[in-house]
Design a protein around this motif. Structure first.
Motif, PDB file in Angstrom:
ATOM      1  N   GLN B   6       0.938  -1.155   0.020  1.00 45.76           N
ATOM      2  CA  GLN B   6       0.064  -0.148  -0.049  1.00 45.76           C
ATOM      3  C   GLN B   6       0.905   1.181   0.097  1.00 45.76           C
ATOM      4  O   GLN B   6       1.547   1.782   0.834  1.00 45.76           O
ATOM      5  N   PRO B   7       1.187   1.643  -1.201  1.00 42.45           N
ATOM      6  CA  PRO B   7       2.293   2.793  -1.315  1.00 42.45           C
ATOM      7  C   PRO B   7       1.967   4.212  -0.608  1.00 42.45           C
ATOM      8  O   PRO B   7       2.875   4.835  -0.500  1.00 42.45           O
ATOM      9  N   GLU B   8       0.694   4.398  -0.176  1.00 45.10           N
ATOM     10  CA  GLU B   8       0.649   5.693   0.420  1.00 45.10           C
ATOM     11  C   GLU B   8       0.346   5.390   1.763  1.00 45.10           C
ATOM     12  O   GLU B   8      -0.530   4.570   2.306  1.00 45.10           O
ATOM     13  N   ASP B   9       0.879   5.983   2.936  1.00 46.34           N
ATOM     14  CA  ASP B   9       0.549   6.071   4.174  1.00 46.34           C
ATOM     15  C   ASP B   9      -0.713   6.592   4.625  1.00 46.34           C
ATOM     16  O   ASP B   9      -1.499   6.300   5.508  1.00 46.34           O
ATOM     17  N   GLN B  10      -1.010   7.668   3.713  1.00 46.80           N
ATOM     18  CA  GLN B  10      -2.126   8.635   4.056  1.00 46.80           C
ATOM     19  C   GLN B  10      -2.629   9.261   2.854  1.00 46.80           C
ATOM     20  O   GLN B  10      -1.889   9.526   1.775  1.00 46.80           O
ATOM     21  N   VAL B  11      -4.061   9.365   2.743  1.00 44.82           N
ATOM     22  CA  VAL B  11      -4.645   9.957   1.527  1.00 44.82           C
ATOM     23  C   VAL B  11      -5.631  10.814   1.991  1.00 44.82           C
ATOM     24  O   VAL B  11      -6.488  10.627   2.947  1.00 44.82           O
ATOM     25  N   ASN B  12      -5.352  12.089   1.402  1.00 47.46           N
ATOM     26  CA  ASN B  12      -6.279  12.934   1.905  1.00 47.46           C
ATOM     27  C   ASN B  12      -7.492  13.447   0.816  1.00 47.46           C
ATOM     28  O   ASN B  12      -7.019  13.610  -0.390  1.00 47.46           O
ATOM     29  N   VAL B  13      -8.510  13.595   0.957  1.00 41.22           N
ATOM     30  CA  VAL B  13      -9.774  13.862  -0.026  1.00 41.22           C
ATOM     31  C   VAL B  13     -10.767  14.823   0.618  1.00 41.22           C
ATOM     32  O   VAL B  13     -10.960  14.646   1.824  1.00 41.22           O
ATOM     33  N   ALA B  14     -11.346  15.658   0.013  1.00 46.89           N
ATOM     34  CA  ALA B  14     -12.393  16.229   0.401  1.00 46.89           C
ATOM     35  C   ALA B  14     -13.806  15.702   0.318  1.00 46.89           C
ATOM     36  O   ALA B  14     -13.616  14.784  -0.735  1.00 46.89           O
ATOM     37  N   GLU B  15     -14.499  16.061   1.189  1.00 46.36           N
ATOM     38  CA  GLU B  15     -16.066  15.459   1.209  1.00 46.36           C
ATOM     39  C   GLU B  15     -16.507  15.632  -0.125  1.00 46.36           C
ATOM     40  O   GLU B  15     -16.581  16.630  -0.545  1.00 46.36           O
ATOM     41  N   GLY B  16     -17.335  14.392  -0.831  1.00 52.51           N
ATOM     42  CA  GLY B  16     -17.930  14.700  -1.943  1.00 52.51           C
ATOM     43  C   GLY B  16     -16.958  14.265  -3.161  1.00 52.51           C
ATOM     44  O   GLY B  16     -17.674  13.974  -4.213  1.00 52.51           O
ATOM     45  N   ASN B  17     -15.891  14.290  -3.029  1.00 53.06           N
ATOM     46  CA  ASN B  17     -14.748  13.938  -4.110  1.00 53.06           C
ATOM     47  C   ASN B  17     -14.664  12.468  -4.218  1.00 53.06           C
ATOM     48  O   ASN B  17     -14.879  11.797  -3.045  1.00 53.06           O
ATOM     49  N   PRO B  18     -14.237  11.994  -5.319  1.00 46.85           N
ATOM     50  CA  PRO B  18     -14.070  10.610  -5.382  1.00 46.85           C
ATOM     51  C   PRO B  18     -12.688  10.059  -4.725  1.00 46.85           C
ATOM     52  O   PRO B  18     -11.855  11.158  -4.472  1.00 46.85           O
ATOM     53  N   LEU B  19     -12.564   9.168  -4.119  1.00 48.37           N
ATOM     54  CA  LEU B  19     -11.304   8.689  -3.555  1.00 48.37           C
ATOM     55  C   LEU B  19     -10.623   7.381  -3.931  1.00 48.37           C
ATOM     56  O   LEU B  19     -11.517   6.259  -4.465  1.00 48.37           O
ATOM     57  N   THR B  20      -9.390   7.197  -3.964  1.00 46.68           N
ATOM     58  CA  THR B  20      -8.808   5.986  -4.456  1.00 46.68           C
ATOM     59  C   THR B  20      -7.521   5.658  -3.318  1.00 46.68           C
ATOM     60  O   THR B  20      -6.926   6.285  -3.038  1.00 46.68           O
ATOM     61  N   VAL B  21      -7.840   4.491  -2.924  1.00 43.32           N
ATOM     62  CA  VAL B  21      -6.760   3.753  -2.087  1.00 43.32           C
ATOM     63  C   VAL B  21      -6.122   2.784  -2.661  1.00 43.32           C
ATOM     64  O   VAL B  21      -6.709   1.840  -3.106  1.00 43.32           O
ATOM     65  N   LYS B  22      -4.684   2.788  -2.721  1.00 45.55           N
ATOM     66  CA  LYS B  22      -3.860   2.012  -3.830  1.00 45.55           C
ATOM     67  C   LYS B  22      -3.580   0.874  -3.116  1.00 45.55           C
ATOM     68  O   LYS B  22      -2.873   0.613  -1.996  1.00 45.55           O
TER      69      LYS B  22
END
Lengths: 114, 115
Positions: B6-22
């Motif tokens: 899982q290459p990202e320790d943290q993912v930040n996204v705004a509410e309502g936006n699409p999210l992807t966790v790799k």
């Protein structure tokens, strides 16, 4: 429905003291059982797994041991705790083949060794 | 040996936006892939899994994941993020062959959804 219980929820123990954590599963038969440790709120380390009574596989050589005295009971033990044993201990179960079926986790035990 | 990254320790996204966790994986044989979510001081909860069939897998709470064999990936996605999606997400892989009997978990990715 199936449920999984762990106790105690939190535990503070001195270095060198013994440990016994208990996990029980209800509502299923012959589950696969697992003990994990999670340090610093991140990755899971598989400690032991069992696919049946009397069958315990150890993944990490250390001062911990596991036993399965009954079909749906899994116990994690230590004779003498180390500071490095502190962490969040999770028990889980799955049915059928371990590689293709999801695991269901208990609420965890927070262990602090002082 | 099997492994999952899982290459990202943290993912930040705004509410309502699409999210992807790799998530990318390595196994011998056909992979079985899982996603779990963990809320603070709680056990992990199963979200979804890929065994065979359609590459797009739908799971709980509006999450889905896409299996990509050529890229050995299994990214978790959601079209519209909620603040309540903020949690730690784990990918796991197994294959049932070559010593991969028990799933291996990744290190986890912390998802933070900002209001």
């Amino acid at each position: 429905s199936q449920t999984i219980h762990q106790w105690p929820a939190t535990l503070v123990q001195p270095v060198g003291s013994p440990l016994s954590l208990e996990c029980t599963v209800e509502g299923t038969s012959n589950p696969n059982l697992y003990w994990y440790r999670q340090a610093a709120g991140r990755g899971l380390q598989l400690l032991f797994y069992s696919v049946g009574i009397g069958q315990i596989s150890s993944e990490v050589p250390q001062n911990l041991s596991a036993s399965r005295p009954q079909d749906r009971q899994f116990i994690l033990s230590s004779k003498k705790l180390l500071l490095s044993d502190s962490g969040f201990y999770l028990c889980a179960w799955s049915d059928g083949e371990p590689y293709r079926n999801e695991q269901f986790f208990g609420p965890g035990t927070r262990l602090t060794v002082l | 040996a099997q492994s999952v990254a899982q290459p990202e320790d943290q993912v930040n996204v705004a509410e309502g936006n699409p999210l992807t966790v790799k998530c990318t994986y390595s196994v011998s044989g056909n992979p079985y892939l899982f996603w779990y979510v963990q809320y603070p001081n709680r056990g992990l909860q199963f979200l979804l899994k890929y065994i065979t069939g359609d590459n797009l897998v739908k799971g709980s709470y509006g999450f889905e994941a896409e299996f990509n064999k050529s890229q050995t990936s299994f990214h978790l996605k959601k079209p519209s993020a909620l603040v309540s999606d903020s949690a730690l997400y784990f990918c796991a892989v197994s294959s049932g062959s070559g010593g991969s009997y028990i799933p291996t978990f990744g290190r986890g990715t912390s998802l933070i959804v900002h209001p």
